[in-house]
Design an enzyme around this catalytic site. Structure first.
Site, PDB file in Angstrom:
ATOM      1  N   GLU A 174     -63.118 -79.864  66.637  1.00  0.00           N
ATOM      2  CA  GLU A 174     -61.866 -79.150  65.688  1.00  0.00           C
ATOM      3  C   GLU A 174     -60.783 -79.311  66.576  1.00  0.00           C
ATOM      4  OE1 GLU A 174     -63.142 -77.641  68.303  1.00  0.00           O
ATOM      5  OE2 GLU A 174     -62.509 -75.750  67.918  1.00  0.00           O
ATOM      6  N   ASP A 215     -66.438 -78.844  57.396  1.00  0.00           N
ATOM      7  CA  ASP A 215     -65.987 -80.292  57.385  1.00  0.00           C
ATOM      8  C   ASP A 215     -64.620 -80.115  56.563  1.00  0.00           C
ATOM      9  OD1 ASP A 215     -67.768 -81.227  59.032  1.00  0.00           O
ATOM     10  OD2 ASP A 215     -68.772 -82.521  57.633  1.00  0.00           O
ATOM     11  N   ASN A 218     -68.420 -72.259  60.866  1.00  0.00           N
ATOM     12  CA  ASN A 218     -69.648 -73.076  60.305  1.00  0.00           C
ATOM     13  C   ASN A 218     -70.928 -72.001  60.247  1.00  0.00           C
ATOM     14  OD1 ASN A 218     -68.944 -75.404  60.469  1.00  0.00           O
ATOM     15  ND2 ASN A 218     -69.056 -75.839  62.601  1.00  0.00           N
ATOM     16  N   ASP A 269     -56.139 -76.625  67.857  1.00  0.00           N
ATOM     17  CA  ASP A 269     -57.531 -76.291  67.981  1.00  0.00           C
ATOM     18  C   ASP A 269     -57.635 -75.222  66.859  1.00  0.00           C
ATOM     19  OD1 ASP A 269     -60.289 -76.662  69.757  1.00  0.00           O
ATOM     20  OD2 ASP A 269     -59.942 -74.784  68.807  1.00  0.00           O
TER      21      ASP A 269
HETATM   22  P1  GH3 Z   1     -61.822 -71.395  69.863  1.00  0.00           P
HETATM   23  O1  GH3 Z   1     -61.171 -70.570  68.836  1.00  0.00           O
HETATM   24  O2  GH3 Z   1     -61.886 -70.841  71.087  1.00  0.00           O
HETATM   25  O3  GH3 Z   1     -61.760 -72.837  69.655  1.00  0.00           O
HETATM   26  O4  GH3 Z   1     -63.745 -71.143  69.182  1.00  0.00           O
HETATM   27  P2  GH3 Z   1     -64.292 -72.228  68.373  1.00  0.00           P
HETATM   28  O5  GH3 Z   1     -65.673 -71.472  67.938  1.00  0.00           O
HETATM   29  O6  GH3 Z   1     -63.407 -72.898  67.404  1.00  0.00           O
HETATM   30  O7  GH3 Z   1     -64.631 -73.360  69.891  1.00  0.00           O
HETATM   31  P3  GH3 Z   1     -65.956 -73.807  70.144  1.00  0.00           P
HETATM   32  O8  GH3 Z   1     -65.671 -74.828  71.279  1.00  0.00           O
HETATM   33  O9  GH3 Z   1     -66.857 -72.612  70.749  1.00  0.00           O
HETATM   34  O10 GH3 Z   1     -66.790 -74.365  68.903  1.00  0.00           O
HETATM   35  C1  GH3 Z   1     -66.155 -75.456  68.349  1.00  0.00           C
HETATM   36  C2  GH3 Z   1     -67.046 -75.567  66.980  1.00  0.00           C
HETATM   37  O11 GH3 Z   1     -66.612 -76.808  65.961  1.00  0.00           O
HETATM   38  C3  GH3 Z   1     -68.508 -76.130  67.220  1.00  0.00           C
HETATM   39  C4  GH3 Z   1     -68.871 -77.040  66.470  1.00  0.00           C
HETATM   40  O12 GH3 Z   1     -69.860 -76.667  65.638  1.00  0.00           O
HETATM   41  C5  GH3 Z   1     -67.620 -77.264  65.692  1.00  0.00           C
HETATM   42  N1  GH3 Z   1     -67.603 -78.609  65.193  1.00  0.00           N
HETATM   43  C6  GH3 Z   1     -67.277 -79.697  65.997  1.00  0.00           C
HETATM   44  N2  GH3 Z   1     -67.165 -80.637  65.157  1.00  0.00           N
HETATM   45  C7  GH3 Z   1     -67.179 -80.359  63.982  1.00  0.00           C
HETATM   46  C8  GH3 Z   1     -67.326 -81.028  62.772  1.00  0.00           C
HETATM   47  O13 GH3 Z   1     -66.987 -82.615  62.542  1.00  0.00           O
HETATM   48  N3  GH3 Z   1     -67.805 -80.360  61.452  1.00  0.00           N
HETATM   49  C9  GH3 Z   1     -67.789 -79.126  61.728  1.00  0.00           C
HETATM   50  N4  GH3 Z   1     -68.393 -78.440  60.635  1.00  0.00           N
HETATM   51  N5  GH3 Z   1     -67.849 -78.383  62.756  1.00  0.00           N
HETATM   52  C10 GH3 Z   1     -67.687 -78.828  63.791  1.00  0.00           C
HETATM   53 MG    MG Z   2     -61.849 -74.179  68.339  1.00  0.00          MG
HETATM   54 MG    MG Z   3     -62.293 -76.868  70.587  1.00  0.00          MG
END
Ligand code: GH3
Ligand code: MG
Ligand code: MG
Length: 405
Positions: A303, A277, A268, A260
């Site tokens: 992610e 992305d 982002n 992850d």
């Molecule tokens: P952690 O280290 O605990 O995993 O923190 P995190 O911020 O990575 O985890 P969290 O679950 O809070 O957020 C995941 C983020 O991933 C939020 C979402 O906007 C982003 N995300 C999910 N899918 C995509 C995608 O396809 N493209 C992009 N650019 N961002 C994505």
């Molecule tokens: Mg994450």
């Molecule tokens: Mg996650």
């Protein structure tokens, strides 16, 4: 209406319907040009048959010449499409040389030394040769499926029709000297019927092949993540479950790595979704290359990624995860600002006993949770005691616990 005329109109009608069917299919499936080629081939065949019956004002010899040119075009298109649909290189040169030789023979025996039977033999031999070239190409298709086998058999059937039938009829019933009564002759009736049968069988098989092709593509599409090109959750779960069962049946090890991306929300927020992305795509590529040959990689969502490593035990899977972690943390990703240092946390679990995928996912997930709690950008393992050998009346109970590694 003479029977000959009725039968003759049969072929252009069939060819036109088939041409329309392939044309409509191609309109919806433009990425499959062989469908358009098939439509063109059948349309050319229809015109060729019509020109056998209806003489243009330019005269009979030239009308027949146009008809034979149309048949040649039809042969080239349909043969090429048959070969291309089996993902083989189309032997254009061989097909063109034979078609040209047939056409040259036709012209010679039409304009220089008029001889109807010789014209028939020249054209039929040329088409018989083309059918044999197609048969040879289809024979070389590796791991032939049922449709490829049917197409191979049909190309052999077509070559018999072109090579044996005319010789047989001419030697049994004598040579044809003029078009007088020709369209009611046994030669023409069998030619038209044989053509109708072969072309219908080829068209049905090609339609089935196109339908199968589309279903295959749809299946790949429903199992693939469009951003990263990796398997999506559904595709990963399907492929990984099958691989796990295979490994379990052969008593071989298997391990699951879940990764992850760290603080991805911040990535982002600071750099924008498009840059996020790019990081996802780069990490997916890294995992795909690392897993190539010894595992199945997928994007579980957002992610979060997973790799099922076949024939890897826990220490080997840990090494894999450490390698991927280090590669990402040192990677310079194209078009991503220098200030962005992407990292990921990893959870690893090895198959134990008859673990199914959801149990393995659950344990790897717990290990990943520990990696996040342990400060991120690290690998944590899920340890599970091997099940005891079952003894009589005993139930082997696998106790599981996730530990910070
Ligand atoms: P952690 O280290 O605990 O995993 O923190 P995190 O911020 O990575 O985890 P969290 O679950 O809070 O957020 C995941 C983020 O991933 C939020 C979402 O906007 C982003 N995300 C999910 N899918 C995509 C995608 O396809 N493209 C992009 N650019 N961002 C994505
Ligand atoms: Mg994450
Ligand atoms: Mg996650």
């Amino acid at each position: 209406m003479k029977t000959g005329l009725f039968i003759s109109l049969f072929n252009p009608a069939i060819a036109l319907v088939i041409a329309c069917a392939f044309f409509v299919l191609w309109r919806y499936q433009r990425q499959r040009p062989y469908l358009a080629v098939l439509a063109l081939g059948h349309a050319a065949s229809a015109v060729g048959f019509l020109l056998q019956y209806f003489t243009l004002p330019i005269g009979l010899p030239v009308s027949r010449l146009f008809s034979v040119i149309c048949f040649n075009a039809a042969m080239l298109c349909i043969s090429g499409a048959m070969v291309a649909s089996c993902r083989r290189k189309v032997p254009y040169a061989a097909i063109a040389v034979m078609g040209a030789a047939g056409l040259a023979g036709f012209c010679w025996f039409m304009f220089i030394v008029p001889n109807l039977s010789a014209r028939l033999l020249a054209i039929n031999f040329a088409f018989g040769g083309v059918s044999l070239v197609v048969a040879a190409e289809l024979r070389a298709v590796p791991d032939k499926g049922p449709l490829e086998k049917i197409l191979f058999a049909l190309s052999l059937m077509a070559s018999l029709n072109f090579l044996v039938r005319p010789i047989l009829i001419i030697s049994l019933y004598g040579a044809y000297t003029s078009y007088e009564g020709f369209y009611d002759s046994l030669y023409w009736t069998t030619a038209v019927l044989a053509h109708a049968v072969v072309s219908l069988l080829v068209a049905f098989t090609m339609l089935a092949a196109a339908a199968l092709d589309m279903m295959r593509d749809l299946r790949v599409e429903t199992n693939t993540d469009p951003l990263s090109g990796l398997l999506n959750r559904r595709g990963f779960e399907r492929a990984a479950s099958e691989a796990l069962s295979r490994q379990a049946a052969q008593n071989l090890p298997a391990a699951l790595v879940i990764a992850d991306l760290d603080h991805f929300k911040v990535v982002n927020d600071r750099f924008g979704h498009a840059i996020g992305d790019r990081v996802i795509v780069a990490f997916a590529e890294l995992l795909r290359q690392a897993a190539a040959g010894n595992g199945i990689a997928g994007r579980l969502g957002g992610e979060e990624f997973a790799v099922l490593l076949t024939a890897s035990d826990l220490p080997a899977a840990r090494l894999f995860a450490e390698g991927a972690r280090l590669s990402l943390s040192h990677a310079s990703i194209r078009d991503v600002p220098d200030g962005l240092k992407a990292t990921a946390s990893f959870g690893v679990a090895a198959r134990s006993g008859a673990d199914n995928l959801s149990e393995l996912l659950h344990r790897a997930d717990s290990a990943l949770y520990n990696a996040k709690r342990g400060g991120r950008n690290c690998v944590r393992l899920s340890y599970q005691r091997q099940p005891e050998q079952p003894s009589s009346g005993d139930n082997a109970i696998a106790a599981s616990r996730s530990l910070a590694g």
